[in-house]
Every structure is written in C-alpha cells, then in structure tokens.
Scaffold this active site. Structure first.
Site, PDB file in Angstrom:
ATOM      1  N   GLY A   1     -16.755  11.204   0.442  1.00 28.00           N
ATOM      2  CA  GLY A   1     -16.063  10.039   0.166  1.00 28.00           C
ATOM      3  C   GLY A   1     -15.881   9.063   1.370  1.00 28.00           C
ATOM      4  O   GLY A   1     -14.852   8.338   1.389  1.00 28.00           O
TER       5      GLY A   1
ATOM      6  N   ASN B   1      -8.338   9.210   5.912  1.00 26.42           N
ATOM      7  CA  ASN B   1      -7.221   8.514   5.139  1.00 26.42           C
ATOM      8  C   ASN B   1      -5.714   8.771   5.807  1.00 26.42           C
ATOM      9  O   ASN B   1      -5.540   9.740   6.384  1.00 26.42           O
ATOM     10  CB  ASN B   1      -7.195   9.200   3.756  1.00 26.42           C
ATOM     11  CG  ASN B   1      -8.589   9.312   3.247  1.00 26.42           C
ATOM     12  OD1 ASN B   1      -9.321   8.418   3.517  1.00 26.42           O
ATOM     13  ND2 ASN B   1      -8.693   9.825   1.955  1.00 26.42           N
TER      14      ASN B   1
ATOM     15  N   HIS C   1      -6.924   8.526  11.574  1.00 25.11           N
ATOM     16  CA  HIS C   1      -6.386   7.200  11.326  1.00 25.11           C
ATOM     17  C   HIS C   1      -4.773   7.040  11.329  1.00 25.11           C
ATOM     18  O   HIS C   1      -4.456   5.903  11.109  1.00 25.11           O
ATOM     19  CB  HIS C   1      -7.351   6.463  10.629  1.00 25.11           C
ATOM     20  CG  HIS C   1      -8.833   6.359  10.945  1.00 25.11           C
ATOM     21  ND1 HIS C   1      -9.689   5.735  10.077  1.00 25.11           N
ATOM     22  CD2 HIS C   1      -9.424   6.646  12.023  1.00 25.11           C
ATOM     23  CE1 HIS C   1     -10.980   5.825  10.793  1.00 25.11           C
ATOM     24  NE2 HIS C   1     -10.790   6.286  11.992  1.00 25.11           N
TER      25      HIS C   1
ATOM     26  N   ARG D   1       0.840  -1.294  -0.008  1.00 26.80           N
ATOM     27  CA  ARG D   1       0.009   0.159   0.060  1.00 26.80           C
ATOM     28  C   ARG D   1       0.959   1.397  -0.162  1.00 26.80           C
ATOM     29  O   ARG D   1       0.558   2.322  -0.708  1.00 26.80           O
ATOM     30  CB  ARG D   1      -1.017  -0.033   1.113  1.00 26.80           C
ATOM     31  CG  ARG D   1      -2.174  -1.139   0.915  1.00 26.80           C
ATOM     32  CD  ARG D   1      -2.885  -1.191   2.241  1.00 26.80           C
ATOM     33  NE  ARG D   1      -3.622   0.176   2.389  1.00 26.80           N
ATOM     34  CZ  ARG D   1      -4.051   0.475   3.696  1.00 26.80           C
ATOM     35  NH1 ARG D   1      -4.146  -0.411   4.634  1.00 26.80           N
ATOM     36  NH2 ARG D   1      -4.735   1.651   3.741  1.00 26.80           N
TER      37      ARG D   1
HETATM   38  C1  BJW Z   1     -16.288   7.937  -3.464  1.00 27.87           C
HETATM   39  C2  BJW Z   1     -15.462   7.788  -4.734  1.00 27.87           C
HETATM   40  C3  BJW Z   1     -15.216   9.125  -5.320  1.00 27.87           C
HETATM   41  C4  BJW Z   1     -15.789   6.083  -4.026  1.00 27.87           C
HETATM   42  N1  BJW Z   1     -15.489  10.077  -4.887  1.00 27.87           N
HETATM   43  N2  BJW Z   1     -16.532   9.222  -2.844  1.00 27.87           N
HETATM   44  C5  BJW Z   1     -19.650   2.596  17.416  1.00 27.87           C
HETATM   45  C6  BJW Z   1     -20.727   1.793  17.042  1.00 27.87           C
HETATM   46  C7  BJW Z   1     -20.197   0.563  16.522  1.00 27.87           C
HETATM   47  C8  BJW Z   1     -18.872   0.140  16.327  1.00 27.87           C
HETATM   48  C9  BJW Z   1     -17.818   1.325  17.117  1.00 27.87           C
HETATM   49  C10 BJW Z   1     -18.303   2.120  17.711  1.00 27.87           C
HETATM   50  N3  BJW Z   1     -17.158   2.584  18.046  1.00 27.87           N
HETATM   51  C11 BJW Z   1     -16.126   1.854  17.825  1.00 27.87           C
HETATM   52  C12 BJW Z   1     -16.512   0.928  17.321  1.00 27.87           C
HETATM   53  C13 BJW Z   1     -15.724  -0.164  16.861  1.00 27.87           C
HETATM   54  C14 BJW Z   1     -14.858   0.226  15.356  1.00 27.87           C
HETATM   55  C15 BJW Z   1     -15.873   0.520  14.439  1.00 27.87           C
HETATM   56  O1  BJW Z   1     -16.189   1.768  14.113  1.00 27.87           O
HETATM   57  N4  BJW Z   1     -16.655  -0.767  13.719  1.00 27.87           N
HETATM   58  C16 BJW Z   1     -17.407  -0.611  12.513  1.00 27.87           C
HETATM   59  C17 BJW Z   1     -16.951  -1.039  11.082  1.00 27.87           C
HETATM   60  C18 BJW Z   1     -18.720  -1.445  13.061  1.00 27.87           C
HETATM   61  N5  BJW Z   1     -14.002   1.405  15.608  1.00 27.87           N
HETATM   62  C19 BJW Z   1     -12.808   1.260  16.133  1.00 27.87           C
HETATM   63  O2  BJW Z   1     -12.525   0.231  16.419  1.00 27.87           O
HETATM   64  C20 BJW Z   1     -11.966   2.497  16.338  1.00 27.87           C
HETATM   65  N6  BJW Z   1     -11.536   2.506  17.651  1.00 27.87           N
HETATM   66  C21 BJW Z   1     -12.017   2.789  18.477  1.00 27.87           C
HETATM   67  O3  BJW Z   1     -13.337   3.206  18.632  1.00 27.87           O
HETATM   68  O4  BJW Z   1     -11.457   2.768  19.945  1.00 27.87           O
HETATM   69  C22 BJW Z   1     -12.343   2.433  20.966  1.00 27.87           C
HETATM   70  C23 BJW Z   1     -13.116   1.353  21.066  1.00 27.87           C
HETATM   71  C24 BJW Z   1     -12.759  -0.057  20.794  1.00 27.87           C
HETATM   72  C25 BJW Z   1     -13.320  -0.938  20.699  1.00 27.87           C
HETATM   73  C26 BJW Z   1     -14.808  -1.155  20.912  1.00 27.87           C
HETATM   74  C27 BJW Z   1     -15.316   0.134  21.159  1.00 27.87           C
HETATM   75  C28 BJW Z   1     -14.600   1.544  21.102  1.00 27.87           C
HETATM   76  C29 BJW Z   1     -10.850   2.500  15.213  1.00 27.87           C
HETATM   77  C30 BJW Z   1     -11.231   2.525  14.021  1.00 27.87           C
HETATM   78  C31 BJW Z   1     -10.011   2.247  13.029  1.00 27.87           C
HETATM   79  C32 BJW Z   1     -10.242   2.210  11.583  1.00 27.87           C
HETATM   80  N7  BJW Z   1      -9.179   1.818  10.752  1.00 27.87           N
HETATM   81  C33 BJW Z   1      -9.178   1.578   9.380  1.00 27.87           C
HETATM   82  C34 BJW Z   1      -7.941   0.822   9.141  1.00 27.87           C
HETATM   83  C35 BJW Z   1      -6.765   2.260   8.980  1.00 27.87           C
HETATM   84  C36 BJW Z   1      -5.436   1.742   8.792  1.00 27.87           C
HETATM   85  C37 BJW Z   1      -5.239   1.291   7.198  1.00 27.87           C
HETATM   86  O5  BJW Z   1      -5.548   2.117   6.359  1.00 27.87           O
HETATM   87  O6  BJW Z   1      -4.772   0.322   7.122  1.00 27.87           O
HETATM   88  O7  BJW Z   1      -9.449   2.899   8.820  1.00 27.87           O
HETATM   89  S1  BJW Z   1     -10.411   0.597   8.903  1.00 27.87           S
HETATM   90  C38 BJW Z   1     -11.007   1.778   7.478  1.00 27.87           C
HETATM   91  O8  BJW Z   1     -12.171   2.092   7.412  1.00 27.87           O
HETATM   92  C39 BJW Z   1     -10.125   2.808   7.542  1.00 27.87           C
HETATM   93  C40 BJW Z   1     -10.817   4.037   6.829  1.00 27.87           C
HETATM   94  O9  BJW Z   1     -10.206   5.375   7.470  1.00 27.87           O
HETATM   95  C41 BJW Z   1     -11.900   3.664   7.651  1.00 27.87           C
HETATM   96  C42 BJW Z   1     -13.303   4.595   7.082  1.00 27.87           C
HETATM   97  O10 BJW Z   1     -13.379   4.057   5.762  1.00 27.87           O
HETATM   98  P1  BJW Z   1     -13.936   5.014   4.552  1.00 27.87           P
HETATM   99  O11 BJW Z   1     -12.854   6.234   4.616  1.00 27.87           O
HETATM  100  O12 BJW Z   1     -15.279   5.372   4.972  1.00 27.87           O
HETATM  101  O13 BJW Z   1     -14.000   4.070   3.305  1.00 27.87           O
HETATM  102  P2  BJW Z   1     -14.982   3.094   2.584  1.00 27.87           P
HETATM  103  O14 BJW Z   1     -14.395   2.192   1.824  1.00 27.87           O
HETATM  104  O15 BJW Z   1     -15.795   2.582   3.722  1.00 27.87           O
HETATM  105  O16 BJW Z   1     -15.850   4.199   1.775  1.00 27.87           O
HETATM  106  C43 BJW Z   1     -15.642   4.938   0.760  1.00 27.87           C
HETATM  107  C44 BJW Z   1     -16.704   5.870   0.145  1.00 27.87           C
HETATM  108  O17 BJW Z   1     -16.127   6.369  -0.886  1.00 27.87           O
HETATM  109  C45 BJW Z   1     -17.894   5.055  -0.137  1.00 27.87           C
HETATM  110  O18 BJW Z   1     -19.177   5.816   0.419  1.00 27.87           O
HETATM  111  C46 BJW Z   1     -17.932   5.293  -1.714  1.00 27.87           C
HETATM  112  O19 BJW Z   1     -19.196   5.216  -2.200  1.00 27.87           O
HETATM  113  C47 BJW Z   1     -17.091   6.564  -1.714  1.00 27.87           C
HETATM  114  N8  BJW Z   1     -16.512   6.790  -3.019  1.00 27.87           N
HETATM  115  N9  BJW Z   1     -15.306   6.537  -4.955  1.00 27.87           N
HETATM  116  C48 BJW Z   1     -15.973  10.302  -3.533  1.00 27.87           C
HETATM  117  N10 BJW Z   1     -14.389   8.898  -6.468  1.00 27.87           N
END
Ligand code: BJW
Ligand code: ZN
Length: 263
Positions: free
Chosen positions: A202, A117, A133, A85
């Site tokens: 996005g 990002n 992140h 990556r």
């Molecule tokens: C376009 C396009 C174009 C396409 N133009 N748009 C509350 C409720 C439920 C769960 C939780 C909660 N609080 C915490 C949690 C647990 C968990 C969580 O959220 N889980 C859910 C998935 C259910 N969260 C965590 O664990 C976080 N930690 C935390 O809260 O600690 C305390 C805690 C721990 C344990 C339990 C409870 C509390 C940490 C989250 C870390 C996320 N890490 C990642 C990886 C980062 C490292 C790496 O890159 O390798 O972060 S996962 C991944 O998802 C990455 C992203 O930043 C993140 C979000 O994704 P994003 O950016 O939204 O991408 P996509 O692919 O999902 O969406 C892309 C969008 O773009 C789409 O809508 C397309 O349509 C659009 N698109 N082309 C514009 N050209």
C-alpha cells in the site's frame, strides 16, 4: 495479480498461482521485512495521500500542510488539520491487514515492520514498527529543544500550544517534506532491508528515502512482493505483485503461515 516467475497464465488461475508462489517464498524466508504505506490503513477509513479522488493531496496542498514553511506561515491552520486527522485515527480500528502482519511476526527468525504511516494502527494491532515518518500521536517542540509529549487526548484542537521549556510552538512529531528522517530510525530500516523477502504494502513508492528500501533489498538478493490494488512506481522491482487490497490479501498470504514451522 502478476507473477514474474514464469509465463503468466490468464484469469483466475493467475491470481491463485501468484498467491501460491508468494506463500512459497514466505515459507522459505528466514528474514522478512515489510514496508507499509497509507494503503495499509485505507480499509480502516484513513485516507491515503495520492488517491486521485479521496487522497489528502487531492484536497489539500502538501507544501502548506506538511512542510515547516507551511507551518510557520499559518500554525493554527496546520495544527487544525492535524487535529482533524488525529480524530480520524482515534475513531479508526486496525484492519485485517494490520492484524495479519502482527500475527505473522513470531513465525520468522527476523520480521521487521517498517512503516511510513503516522497513525499508530500497527502498534494498536500488536506490532512494534519502525516509524519512518514519525507519529501523529506525539507532539514535539518546533525548535527541537528536546520537549516531546505522547498524550494526544490533552491537545487543544484550535491553536498549537507553546513549548513549556522554550515557548516556541509545539508541532506534530512527523517528518515533513524537506526534513531529514531520524538518522537512527532510517539506519534501523536500512538494516531491516537486508532480508530474504520484502513485502511492500500500500505505498505509491514516490517518497524517498522510504521508496528506496525495496531496491536496496533487491540489490542484496531479496525477493520483493507487492500488495497494491493499483500499479505503483515499485512494480518493476517486484518478483510478485498481488493486485488486491491489504485487508484482503494479507490474511490470505499469511493464512498458511501457522502451518509452517518457524525456522
Ligand atoms: C492500497 C489500498 C488498500 C489504496 N490496500 N493498498 C530522492 C528523489 C526525489 C526526491 C527526493 C529524494 N530524496 C528526498 C526527496 C524529497 C522528498 C521526496 O521524496 N519527494 C518526492 C515526493 C518527489 N523527500 C523528503 O523530503 C523526505 N526528506 C528527506 O529526504 O530529507 C533529506 C532531503 C531533503 C530535501 C531534499 C533532498 C533530501 C521527507 C519525506 C516526508 C514525507 N512526509 C509525508 C507526510 C508525513 C506526515 C503526515 O502524515 O502528515 O509522509 S508525505 C506522505 O507521503 C506521507 C507518507 O508517509 C508518504 C508516502 O505516501 P504513501 O504511504 O506511499 O501513500 P500514497 O497515498 O502515496 O500511496 C498509497 C498507495 O496505497 C497507492 O499506491 C494506492 O494504490 C494504495 N492503496 N488503497 C493496499 N486498501
Ligand atoms: Zn521547546
């Protein structure tokens, strides 16, 4: 495009009406916050996470590759995935969406860019984002002994190096599932969410706490404008949804900003 500020006219008129309404909100906003996700970098060739066919999570297991347990189970596997990556990012360029956001920042009293990002493309375009992140370009000690380094070029591709201070593994300085976000960084993002207008670009709005920021902004009276070619979990919060891509919609949205005197 969808506009909630009145009856929805059909077809092309709806598109231009939403864009005009979004520009109008921008013209009157003093404090702007922007939350970006992987979609903002999609047109730079960086895969999103949750796209059904091209997204990273369609091919790879998030718990194996983006959790501490996964890393501990197989450090070289996870390290090689991040090395791949880092290579994608090194060969990518910021797109017109990144550039539009970087140019817009000087036109408002306050303009805070919050990104999920880890690719550094906003910084390369000239913004200074709050990186919720972390960054794939930095490496830290797994044991969090304090060692950190920011030179991705010197990193070996195959196996993670050892920490020069404590000999534990080094790992990418990103936030994996189940890990807390850096407290000061999250506080800065929450403070930025106290704004007149939040742009949400996005992101699927599925990952917390980042996904909670637009609701927080709305609660404090902000308008929320979403830019996304697909429906997202956050659409119900939006004042306006621009149903298009970041690299197309953001330059259009900010095109008139140069003509608007900064407040
Ligand atoms: C376009 C396009 C174009 C396409 N133009 N748009 C509350 C409720 C439920 C769960 C939780 C909660 N609080 C915490 C949690 C647990 C968990 C969580 O959220 N889980 C859910 C998935 C259910 N969260 C965590 O664990 C976080 N930690 C935390 O809260 O600690 C305390 C805690 C721990 C344990 C339990 C409870 C509390 C940490 C989250 C870390 C996320 N890490 C990642 C990886 C980062 C490292 C790496 O890159 O390798 O972060 S996962 C991944 O998802 C990455 C992203 O930043 C993140 C979000 O994704 P994003 O950016 O939204 O991408 P996509 O692919 O999902 O969406 C892309 C969008 O773009 C789409 O809508 C397309 O349509 C659009 N698109 N082309 C514009 N050209
Ligand atoms: Zn160490």
């Amino acid at each position: 495009m969808v506009c909630r500020d009145g009856p929805a006219p059909a077809g092309r008129r709806l598109n231009s009406a939403s864009l005009d309404a979004a520009r109008e909100y921008l013209a009157h906003a003093r404090r702007v916050a922007v939350l970006t996700g992987a979609g903002n970098s999609a047109e730079s060739g960086i895969p999103t996470f949750r796209d059904a066919t091209s997204g990273l999570w369609a091919k790879f297991d998030p718990m194996q590759l983006a959790s501490e347990d996964g890393f501990r189970a197989d450090p070289p596997l996870v390290w090689r995935w991040y090395a791949w990556r880092r290579g994608l990012v090194a060969n990518a360029q910021p797109n017109a969406g990144h550039h539009a956001l970087a140019s817009a920042q000087s036109h408002f009293d306050s303009f805070e860019l919050i990104t999920q990002n880890v690719d550094g493309l906003h910084t390369r375009a000239g913004s200074a984002p709050i990186e919720l992140h972390g960054s794939i370009l930095r490496t830290v000690c797994l044991a969090r002994c304090g060692f950190s380094q920011g030179d991705p070029v010197s990193l070996p591709p195959g196996e993670p190096p050892r920490c020069p201070q404590c000999n534990d593994w080094l790992r990418p300085d990103v936030v994996w599932f189940g890990e807390m976000l850096d407290g000061a960084t999250l506080q800065r993002a929450q403070a930025a969410a106290r704004c007149d207008l939040m742009l949400v670009i996005g992101t699927s709005g599925l990952v917390y706490p980042a996904a909670g920021l637009p609701a927080e902004a709305l609660r404090r009276g902000a308008k929320v404008i979403i830019v996304n070619p697909q429906a997202s979990d956050l659409d119900e919060l939006a004042t306006i949804v621009l149903r298009g891509t970041a690299a197309v919609e953001l330059p259009r949205l900010f095109a008139a900003t140069d003509a608007v005197p900064s407040h």
